[in-house]
Design an enzyme around this catalytic site. Structure first.
Site, PDB file in Angstrom:
ATOM      1  N   LYS A  69       0.843  -1.196   0.000  1.00  5.37           N
ATOM      2  CA  LYS A  69       0.000   0.000   0.000  1.00  5.37           C
ATOM      3  C   LYS A  69       0.876   1.242   0.000  1.00  5.37           C
ATOM      4  O   LYS A  69       1.440   1.625   1.021  1.00  5.37           O
ATOM      5  CB  LYS A  69      -0.939   0.032   1.215  1.00  5.37           C
ATOM      6  CG  LYS A  69      -2.029   1.088   1.008  1.00  5.37           C
ATOM      7  CD  LYS A  69      -2.534   1.721   2.260  1.00  5.37           C
ATOM      8  CE  LYS A  69      -1.668   2.796   2.797  1.00  5.37           C
ATOM      9  NZ  LYS A  69      -1.592   4.041   1.977  1.00  5.37           N
ATOM     10  N   GLU A  96      10.780   2.064   9.684  1.00  9.01           N
ATOM     11  CA  GLU A  96      11.759   3.086   9.253  1.00  9.01           C
ATOM     12  C   GLU A  96      11.078   4.438   9.379  1.00  9.01           C
ATOM     13  O   GLU A  96      10.162   4.747   8.618  1.00  9.01           O
ATOM     14  CB  GLU A  96      12.161   2.844   7.789  1.00  9.01           C
ATOM     15  CG  GLU A  96      12.885   1.530   7.547  1.00  9.01           C
ATOM     16  CD  GLU A  96      14.322   1.542   8.043  1.00  9.01           C
ATOM     17  OE1 GLU A  96      14.833   2.637   8.383  1.00  9.01           O
ATOM     18  OE2 GLU A  96      14.921   0.461   8.111  1.00  9.01           O
ATOM     19  N   CYS A 136      13.920  11.547   4.712  1.00  8.21           N
ATOM     20  CA  CYS A 136      14.117  11.258   6.138  1.00  8.21           C
ATOM     21  C   CYS A 136      15.551  11.510   6.566  1.00  8.21           C
ATOM     22  O   CYS A 136      15.821  11.716   7.739  1.00  8.21           O
ATOM     23  CB  CYS A 136      13.723   9.825   6.422  1.00  8.21           C
ATOM     24  SG  CYS A 136      14.597   8.654   5.364  1.00  8.21           S
ATOM     25  N   GLU A 193      10.628  16.914  13.704  1.00  7.64           N
ATOM     26  CA  GLU A 193      10.915  16.740  12.286  1.00  7.64           C
ATOM     27  C   GLU A 193      10.038  17.705  11.494  1.00  7.64           C
ATOM     28  O   GLU A 193       8.817  17.658  11.596  1.00  7.64           O
ATOM     29  CB  GLU A 193      10.623  15.301  11.866  1.00  7.64           C
ATOM     30  CG  GLU A 193      10.957  15.048  10.413  1.00  7.64           C
ATOM     31  CD  GLU A 193      10.624  13.624   9.967  1.00  7.64           C
ATOM     32  OE1 GLU A 193       9.494  13.153  10.217  1.00  7.64           O
ATOM     33  OE2 GLU A 193      11.496  12.994   9.351  1.00  7.64           O
TER      34      GLU A 193
HETATM   35  P1  NAD Z   1       2.786   8.623   7.326  1.00  7.13           P
HETATM   36  O1  NAD Z   1       3.198   7.879   8.538  1.00  7.13           O
HETATM   37  O2  NAD Z   1       1.725   9.616   7.426  1.00  7.13           O
HETATM   38  O3  NAD Z   1       2.324   7.618   6.191  1.00  7.13           O
HETATM   39  C1  NAD Z   1       3.134   6.569   5.718  1.00  7.13           C
HETATM   40  C2  NAD Z   1       2.261   5.470   5.150  1.00  7.13           C
HETATM   41  O4  NAD Z   1       1.498   4.891   6.200  1.00  7.13           O
HETATM   42  C3  NAD Z   1       1.251   5.940   4.108  1.00  7.13           C
HETATM   43  O5  NAD Z   1       1.120   4.952   3.115  1.00  7.13           O
HETATM   44  C4  NAD Z   1      -0.010   6.072   4.924  1.00  7.13           C
HETATM   45  O6  NAD Z   1      -1.178   5.964   4.150  1.00  7.13           O
HETATM   46  C5  NAD Z   1       0.125   4.899   5.868  1.00  7.13           C
HETATM   47  N1  NAD Z   1      -0.666   5.004   7.109  1.00  7.13           N
HETATM   48  C6  NAD Z   1      -1.070   6.121   7.756  1.00  7.13           C
HETATM   49  N2  NAD Z   1      -1.799   5.800   8.842  1.00  7.13           N
HETATM   50  C7  NAD Z   1      -1.836   4.435   8.906  1.00  7.13           C
HETATM   51  C8  NAD Z   1      -2.417   3.498   9.807  1.00  7.13           C
HETATM   52  N3  NAD Z   1      -3.121   3.895  10.871  1.00  7.13           N
HETATM   53  N4  NAD Z   1      -2.246   2.194   9.562  1.00  7.13           N
HETATM   54  C9  NAD Z   1      -1.537   1.773   8.505  1.00  7.13           C
HETATM   55  N5  NAD Z   1      -0.958   2.606   7.605  1.00  7.13           N
HETATM   56  C10 NAD Z   1      -1.112   3.933   7.809  1.00  7.13           C
HETATM   57  O7  NAD Z   1       4.132   9.259   6.747  1.00  7.13           O
HETATM   58  P2  NAD Z   1       4.267  10.219   5.479  1.00  7.13           P
HETATM   59  O8  NAD Z   1       3.820  11.574   5.896  1.00  7.13           O
HETATM   60  O9  NAD Z   1       3.673   9.570   4.285  1.00  7.13           O
HETATM   61  O10 NAD Z   1       5.850  10.199   5.269  1.00  7.13           O
HETATM   62  C11 NAD Z   1       6.728  11.075   5.872  1.00  7.13           C
HETATM   63  C12 NAD Z   1       7.400  10.400   7.056  1.00  7.13           C
HETATM   64  O11 NAD Z   1       8.111   9.245   6.631  1.00  7.13           O
HETATM   65  C13 NAD Z   1       8.447  11.279   7.702  1.00  7.13           C
HETATM   66  O12 NAD Z   1       8.345  11.173   9.097  1.00  7.13           O
HETATM   67  C14 NAD Z   1       9.756  10.676   7.226  1.00  7.13           C
HETATM   68  O13 NAD Z   1      10.867  10.911   8.042  1.00  7.13           O
HETATM   69  C15 NAD Z   1       9.423   9.244   7.174  1.00  7.13           C
HETATM   70  N6  NAD Z   1      10.359   8.526   6.318  1.00  7.13           N
HETATM   71  C16 NAD Z   1      11.253   7.656   6.873  1.00  7.13           C
HETATM   72  C17 NAD Z   1      12.173   6.984   6.073  1.00  7.13           C
HETATM   73  C18 NAD Z   1      13.169   6.021   6.640  1.00  7.13           C
HETATM   74  O14 NAD Z   1      13.715   5.231   5.879  1.00  7.13           O
HETATM   75  N7  NAD Z   1      13.469   6.043   7.923  1.00  7.13           N
HETATM   76  C19 NAD Z   1      12.141   7.186   4.694  1.00  7.13           C
HETATM   77  C20 NAD Z   1      11.228   8.088   4.172  1.00  7.13           C
HETATM   78  C21 NAD Z   1      10.329   8.729   4.988  1.00  7.13           C
END
Ligand code: NAD
Length: 488
Positions: free
Chosen positions: A179, A254, A288, A392
């Site tokens: 997803k 991650e 990130c 962040e």
């Molecule tokens: P997010 O947590 O809002 O969403 C990430 C994914 O999770 C999306 O597909 C979203 O639809 C899904 N999601 C949201 N709520 C959920 C739930 N309750 N159950 C299951 N899935 C759910 O994050 P974002 O805003 O899309 O991405 C940005 C974040 O990602 C930042 O914090 C960034 O640092 C982090 N990030 C980390 C890495 C890493 O490798 N450590 C890499 C890229 C981004």
């Protein structure tokens, strides 16, 4: 109107090798124009159920193939994506707001490489064996795929990060339900169109599009998905951990970062300054691994600031499809507002905004007036306790502060809840090792940034994550190990 809706791109779920329409859809925006241009399935329990069923059904066949057979299919898929690299790059830029230069040189080439890398590394694993002569026993370990893997990815590096999960999962013999973020689903959908041609059996890779709350949570809660690999925010990871706890699922998380750059007075500034501008503002600061706290040793602080700001001002903001542009649009209107609010808070606290938001004016092309753009912003004299130094921001905003001693800067760099990536700039080899050893950070780059060897572990400490990804780490995560003892 009909004419309007006809022009929209409409995505479908990919389940059991077939594209399946959904009963309801979500609007997806082009961040550089602010217009709706695509409709994404708003999947829920029902769609996830169908996808998990297809993945379960494909598992016996896929898991019994040899690593070499799986490797050949992954290599073929890599070739097919590479063949369409330009179309993928255009789509990623339009969907996400990132510059075409970035998607052409980073996102899509890396997605291709993710498949090639795991297609190769899967061929080279060995298992352990020990002899216990006095007992007449031999012990060995065997690894088998886990089953249906649930893969959830964020919007910042859409195809890059999802393929970093799909490739090892299927290379190990699992089948998957993926997803992607509801805001950036297009390139994943395009990749689904290549699966059959690559020779991937139906049901090995299934994709349900939709929101986290509906589709994501249905996947996390599904009893037949024993493993969840998630990249996204720390907040969502907490929710996923809670929801998966009753099922004792295996989790790889991650998460976010608040990454420090530590710049000593003996650093080579001609290398350090352009690299630190890049580590702060690449992909609009939406990586990130981006730097957001820059600690500069007092003796070079004012010279550094002057040169850093001058370099940051060179970064051109504008239409992402213009190859001369360095900074594209942020992912959404809401996110832009959130990033801007941090700059306002810093100002209210008495910090100095040296360039960018609220200081310089941003001239945009006529077609991009409603896009979600923001200038690279440098803030100085921010207190360590300020939310700008603790939370962040995930946008083109970076804070620069002065420090005096090695001891002090290590402590300050470690005084946040995150621990993902740090950079250290110094020409003193001993110091570089000492500081790197003591930083609470899953990755430390010295005198460089974002140079990756995919073989080695990637991941964060503290609130930046649980688990690591890499050749061996992903293999271990996506397989179940068993110890077998034979008495002869
Ligand atoms: P997010 O947590 O809002 O969403 C990430 C994914 O999770 C999306 O597909 C979203 O639809 C899904 N999601 C949201 N709520 C959920 C739930 N309750 N159950 C299951 N899935 C759910 O994050 P974002 O805003 O899309 O991405 C940005 C974040 O990602 C930042 O914090 C960034 O640092 C982090 N990030 C980390 C890495 C890493 O490798 N450590 C890499 C890229 C981004």
């Amino acid at each position: 109107t009909m004419a309007h809706s006809k022009a929209l791109l409409v995505l479908e779920n990919f389940i059991g090798g077939k594209f399946v329409p959904c009963s309801s859809y979500i609007d997806s925006y082009n961040p550089s124009t602010g217009e709706v241009y695509c409709r994404v399935p708003d999947s829920g329990k029902e769609e996830v159920e169908a996808a998990v069923k297809a993945a379960k059904c494909a598992f016996p066949i896929w898991s019994s193939k040899s690593p070499l057979e799986r490797s050949q299919i992954l290599n073929k898929l890599a070739d097919l994506i590479e063949h369409d690299l330009e179309a993928f790059a255009q789509a990623e830029s339009k969907d996400q707001g990132k510059t075409i230069t970035f998607s052409r040189t980073v996102d899509i080439p890396r997605a291709v490489y993710n498949f090639r890398f795991f297609a190769s590394s899967i061929l080279h694993h060995t298992t352990e064996c020990t002899e216990m002569a006095t007992m007449g026993c031999v012990h060995y370990t065997s690894r088998t795929p886990v089953g249906v893997a649930g893969l959830i990815s964020p919007w910042n590096l859409p195809l890059y990060l999802l393929t970093w999960k799909i490739a090892p999962a299927v290379a190990c013999g699992n089948t998957v339900v993926a997803k992607p973020s509801e805001m950036t689903s297009v390139t994943t959908w395009m990749m689904c169109k290549l699966m059959e041609k690559a020779g991937l059996p139906h049901g090995v890779v299934n994709v349900v599009f939709g929101t986290g709350a509906k589709a994501g949570e249905a996947l996390v809660c599904h009893p037949d998905v024993p493993l969840i690999s998630f990249t996204g925010s720390t907040l969502t990871a907490q929710r996923i951990t809670e929801k998966s706890a009753p099922h004792c699922k295996r989790l790889s998380l991650e998460l976010g970062g608040k990454n420090p750059a530590i710049i000593f007075d003996d650093a080579d500034l001609t290398q350090c300054i352009p690299t630190t501008v890049r580590s702060s503002f690449a992909n609009q600061g939406e990586i990130c691994l981006c730097t957001s706290r820059i600690f500069v040793q007092r003796g070079i602080y004012s010279e550094f600031l002057k040169r850093f700001v001058a370099e940051a001002k060179k970064w051109k903001v504008g239409n992402p499809s213009d190859p001369t542009v360095d900074v594209g649009a942020l992912i959404s209107k809401e996110h832009l507002e959130k990033v801007r609010s941090y700059v306002k808070k810093a100002q209210a606290e008495g910090a100095r905004v040296l360039c960018g938001e609220g200081v310089d004016s941003l001239a945009l092309p006529t077609g991009n007036q409603k896009g979600y753009f923001m200038l690279p912003t440098v803030i100085a004299e921010v207190k360590d306790e300020s939310c700008c130094m603790q939370e962040e921001i995930f946008g083109p905003v970076t804070c620069v502060v002065a420090f005096d001693t090695e001891e002090e800067v290590i402590e300050r760099a470690n005084s946040v809840k995150y621990g993902l990536a740090a950079t250290v700039w110094s020409s003193n080899v001993g110091r570089v090792h000492r500081v790197a050893q003591r930083l609470q950070s899953g990755l430390v780059w010295t005198n460089c940034w974002l140079v990756r060897d995919l073989n080695l572990p990637f991941g964060g400490m503290k609130a930046s994550g649980i688990g690591r990804e890499g050749a061996k780490d992903s293999y271990e995560f996506f397989t179940e190990v068993k110890t077998i003892t034979i008495k002869h």
